[in-house]
Motif scaffolding. Structure first.
Motif, PDB file in Angstrom:
ATOM      1  N   LEU A 110      33.265  25.770 -33.554  1.00 18.74           N
ATOM      2  CA  LEU A 110      33.222  26.713 -32.434  1.00 18.74           C
ATOM      3  C   LEU A 110      33.196  28.153 -32.926  1.00 18.74           C
ATOM      4  CD1 LEU A 110      33.543  27.150 -29.333  1.00 18.74           C
ATOM      5  CD2 LEU A 110      35.992  27.183 -29.738  1.00 18.74           C
ATOM      6  N   TRP A 111      34.004  28.454 -33.928  1.00 25.67           N
ATOM      7  CA  TRP A 111      34.087  29.821 -34.437  1.00 25.67           C
ATOM      8  C   TRP A 111      32.951  30.154 -35.404  1.00 25.67           C
ATOM      9  CZ3 TRP A 111      36.883  33.599 -32.529  1.00 25.67           C
ATOM     10  CH2 TRP A 111      38.017  33.304 -31.794  1.00 25.67           C
ATOM     11  N   LEU A 112      32.573  29.206 -36.243  1.00 26.84           N
ATOM     12  CA  LEU A 112      31.596  29.490 -37.299  1.00 26.84           C
ATOM     13  C   LEU A 112      30.174  29.088 -36.932  1.00 26.84           C
ATOM     14  CD1 LEU A 112      33.745  28.368 -40.353  1.00 26.84           C
ATOM     15  CD2 LEU A 112      33.441  30.676 -39.435  1.00 26.84           C
ATOM     16  N   GLY A 113      30.011  28.267 -35.887  1.00 30.77           N
ATOM     17  CA  GLY A 113      28.690  27.799 -35.472  1.00 30.77           C
ATOM     18  C   GLY A 113      27.687  28.911 -35.204  1.00 30.77           C
ATOM     19  N   PRO A 114      28.039  29.935 -34.424  1.00 28.20           N
ATOM     20  CA  PRO A 114      27.066  31.006 -34.174  1.00 28.20           C
ATOM     21  C   PRO A 114      26.615  31.718 -35.446  1.00 28.20           C
ATOM     22  CG  PRO A 114      28.842  31.107 -32.573  1.00 28.20           C
ATOM     23  CD  PRO A 114      29.237  30.081 -33.593  1.00 28.20           C
ATOM     24  N   PHE A 115      27.537  31.927 -36.390  1.00 29.15           N
ATOM     25  CA  PHE A 115      27.168  32.585 -37.645  1.00 29.15           C
ATOM     26  C   PHE A 115      26.275  31.683 -38.489  1.00 29.15           C
ATOM     27  CE2 PHE A 115      31.296  34.491 -36.498  1.00 29.15           C
ATOM     28  CZ  PHE A 115      30.854  35.786 -36.286  1.00 29.15           C
ATOM     29  N   ALA A 116      26.544  30.383 -38.471  1.00 28.09           N
ATOM     30  CA  ALA A 116      25.714  29.430 -39.213  1.00 28.09           C
ATOM     31  C   ALA A 116      24.302  29.396 -38.634  1.00 28.09           C
ATOM     32  CB  ALA A 116      26.342  28.041 -39.179  1.00 28.09           C
ATOM     33  N   LEU A 117      24.194  29.410 -37.315  1.00 31.29           N
ATOM     34  CA  LEU A 117      22.864  29.433 -36.688  1.00 31.29           C
ATOM     35  C   LEU A 117      22.117  30.725 -37.001  1.00 31.29           C
ATOM     36  CD1 LEU A 117      23.552  27.803 -33.210  1.00 31.29           C
ATOM     37  CD2 LEU A 117      22.278  26.844 -35.128  1.00 31.29           C
ATOM     38  N   LEU A 118      22.830  31.831 -37.017  1.00 29.32           N
ATOM     39  CA  LEU A 118      22.214  33.111 -37.360  1.00 29.32           C
ATOM     40  C   LEU A 118      21.712  33.092 -38.800  1.00 29.32           C
ATOM     41  CD1 LEU A 118      21.635  36.000 -36.366  1.00 29.32           C
ATOM     42  CD2 LEU A 118      23.851  36.652 -37.316  1.00 29.32           C
ATOM     43  N   ALA A 119      22.510  32.570 -39.719  1.00 33.85           N
ATOM     44  CA  ALA A 119      22.100  32.472 -41.123  1.00 33.85           C
ATOM     45  C   ALA A 119      20.895  31.549 -41.271  1.00 33.85           C
ATOM     46  CB  ALA A 119      23.265  31.977 -41.977  1.00 33.85           C
ATOM     47  N   LEU A 120      20.888  30.439 -40.550  1.00 37.89           N
ATOM     48  CA  LEU A 120      19.756  29.511 -40.597  1.00 37.89           C
ATOM     49  C   LEU A 120      18.483  30.192 -40.079  1.00 37.89           C
ATOM     50  CD1 LEU A 120      18.745  26.584 -41.083  1.00 37.89           C
ATOM     51  CD2 LEU A 120      19.286  26.160 -38.678  1.00 37.89           C
ATOM     52  N   GLY A 121      18.586  30.911 -38.987  1.00 40.50           N
ATOM     53  CA  GLY A 121      17.428  31.631 -38.452  1.00 40.50           C
ATOM     54  C   GLY A 121      16.907  32.674 -39.424  1.00 40.50           C
ATOM     55  N   PHE A 122      17.818  33.378 -40.091  1.00 39.69           N
ATOM     56  CA  PHE A 122      17.418  34.377 -41.082  1.00 39.69           C
ATOM     57  C   PHE A 122      16.721  33.710 -42.259  1.00 39.69           C
ATOM     58  CE2 PHE A 122      18.396  37.523 -44.469  1.00 39.69           C
ATOM     59  CZ  PHE A 122      17.726  38.608 -43.920  1.00 39.69           C
ATOM     60  N   ALA A 123      17.223  32.558 -42.708  1.00 37.05           N
ATOM     61  CA  ALA A 123      16.600  31.831 -43.817  1.00 37.05           C
ATOM     62  C   ALA A 123      15.191  31.361 -43.440  1.00 37.05           C
ATOM     63  CB  ALA A 123      17.469  30.642 -44.222  1.00 37.05           C
ATOM     64  N   VAL A 124      15.024  30.876 -42.219  1.00 38.66           N
ATOM     65  CA  VAL A 124      13.688  30.440 -41.760  1.00 38.66           C
ATOM     66  C   VAL A 124      12.747  31.630 -41.704  1.00 38.66           C
ATOM     67  CG1 VAL A 124      12.436  29.538 -39.760  1.00 38.66           C
ATOM     68  CG2 VAL A 124      14.514  28.395 -40.544  1.00 38.66           C
ATOM     69  N   LEU A 125      13.223  32.771 -41.234  1.00 41.58           N
ATOM     70  CA  LEU A 125      12.395  33.982 -41.182  1.00 41.58           C
ATOM     71  C   LEU A 125      11.958  34.390 -42.585  1.00 41.58           C
ATOM     72  CD1 LEU A 125      11.221  36.402 -39.582  1.00 41.58           C
ATOM     73  CD2 LEU A 125      13.387  37.556 -40.044  1.00 41.58           C
ATOM     74  N   LEU A 126      12.891  34.417 -43.529  1.00 42.26           N
ATOM     75  CA  LEU A 126      12.545  34.795 -44.902  1.00 42.26           C
ATOM     76  C   LEU A 126      11.546  33.818 -45.516  1.00 42.26           C
ATOM     77  CD1 LEU A 126      15.972  35.950 -46.378  1.00 42.26           C
ATOM     78  CD2 LEU A 126      14.019  37.355 -45.719  1.00 42.26           C
ATOM     79  N   ARG A 127      11.740  32.529 -45.270  1.00 47.05           N
ATOM     80  CA  ARG A 127      10.818  31.525 -45.817  1.00 47.05           C
ATOM     81  C   ARG A 127       9.424  31.694 -45.212  1.00 47.05           C
ATOM     82  NH1 ARG A 127      11.568  24.995 -45.583  1.00 47.05           N
ATOM     83  NH2 ARG A 127       9.742  24.528 -46.829  1.00 47.05           N
ATOM     84  N   THR A 128       9.365  31.957 -43.910  1.00 47.42           N
ATOM     85  CA  THR A 128       8.073  32.150 -43.243  1.00 47.42           C
ATOM     86  C   THR A 128       7.377  33.393 -43.782  1.00 47.42           C
ATOM     87  OG1 THR A 128       8.946  31.125 -41.247  1.00 47.42           O
ATOM     88  CG2 THR A 128       6.967  32.452 -40.996  1.00 47.42           C
ATOM     89  N   LEU A 129       8.128  34.463 -43.973  1.00 48.81           N
ATOM     90  CA  LEU A 129       7.529  35.687 -44.508  1.00 48.81           C
ATOM     91  C   LEU A 129       7.078  35.502 -45.947  1.00 48.81           C
ATOM     92  CD1 LEU A 129       9.903  38.423 -43.012  1.00 48.81           C
ATOM     93  CD2 LEU A 129       7.572  37.832 -42.300  1.00 48.81           C
ATOM     94  N   ALA A 130       7.798  34.714 -46.718  1.00 47.59           N
ATOM     95  CA  ALA A 130       7.423  34.485 -48.119  1.00 47.59           C
ATOM     96  C   ALA A 130       6.147  33.661 -48.227  1.00 47.59           C
ATOM     97  CB  ALA A 130       8.562  33.786 -48.853  1.00 47.59           C
ATOM     98  N   ARG A 131       5.884  32.779 -47.295  1.00 50.01           N
ATOM     99  CA  ARG A 131       4.697  31.924 -47.345  1.00 50.01           C
ATOM    100  C   ARG A 131       3.432  32.630 -46.857  1.00 50.01           C
ATOM    101  NH1 ARG A 131       6.175  25.843 -45.399  1.00 50.01           N
ATOM    102  NH2 ARG A 131       7.418  25.300 -47.216  1.00 50.01           N
ATOM    103  N   ARG A 132       3.600  33.728 -46.148  1.00 48.19           N
ATOM    104  CA  ARG A 132       2.419  34.444 -45.640  1.00 48.19           C
ATOM    105  C   ARG A 132       1.659  35.087 -46.801  1.00 48.19           C
ATOM    106  NH1 ARG A 132       4.303  38.120 -40.730  1.00 48.19           N
ATOM    107  NH2 ARG A 132       2.137  38.719 -40.858  1.00 48.19           N
ATOM    108  N   PRO A 133       0.339  35.105 -46.704  1.00 51.10           N
ATOM    109  CA  PRO A 133      -0.428  35.753 -47.776  1.00 51.10           C
ATOM    110  C   PRO A 133      -0.130  37.256 -47.794  1.00 51.10           C
ATOM    111  CG  PRO A 133      -1.893  34.988 -46.029  1.00 51.10           C
ATOM    112  CD  PRO A 133      -0.513  34.535 -45.695  1.00 51.10           C
TER     113      PRO A 133
END
Length: 154
Positions: A109-132
């Protein structure tokens, strides 16, 4: 016959008056201004179990009214705020607190929102890294086609 109807009507009216919710709720004991402030503070820290989005202080549900009376009664008996909160936690679980304690059961309950935020940030970074990085320059055919589109106009 009219006396009989009047007597029945009077009995029905009396039964309805006694069965009304206003008469079912016991009055809470009078408290000093300090205890009244503590009761209000405790009511803001507990969740209404009927409404679930409101504190006890905000809710108009009959259960919330009863719980506020329990708080006032326990304050009148001399119990501390911690004892009153423990009473409600023992009775209804940690869910009754508007700010649940940080313990293993509530870590998600306390850490879930931060974990989701970190996961979203990781997906964003991975998507940006794969772009030409840059597009290859246009070929002669592509330049000619673009020039035709630009020159033709609307």
């Amino acid at each position: 016959m009219t006396k009989r109807i009047s007597a029945c009507a009077a009995l029905i009216a009396l039964a309805l008056l006694l069965a009304s919710p206003a008469s079912a709720q016991a009055p809470s004991p009078p408290l000093s201004p300090e205890l009244e402030q503590r009761a209000e503070h405790l009511a803001h820290g507990l969740r209404c179990l009927v409404c679930q989005n409101q504190t006890l202080a905000e809710s108009n549900a009959p259960l919330a009214h009863d719980m506020r009376n329990l708080i006032r009664g326990q304050l009148a008996e001399g119990r501390s705020d911690a004892q009153i909160m423990r009473f409600f936690e023992d009775r209804y679980g940690d869910f009754v607190r508007y700010d649940p304690p940080f313990k293993p059961v509530t870590w998600l309950l306390w850490l879930g929102p931060f974990a989701l935020l970190a996961l979203g940030f990781a997906v964003l970074l991975r998507t940006l890294a794969r772009r030409p990085r840059s597009r290859p320059p246009l070929t002669a055919d592509e330049r000619a086609r673009a020039a035709r589109y630009l020159d033709s106009g609307p």
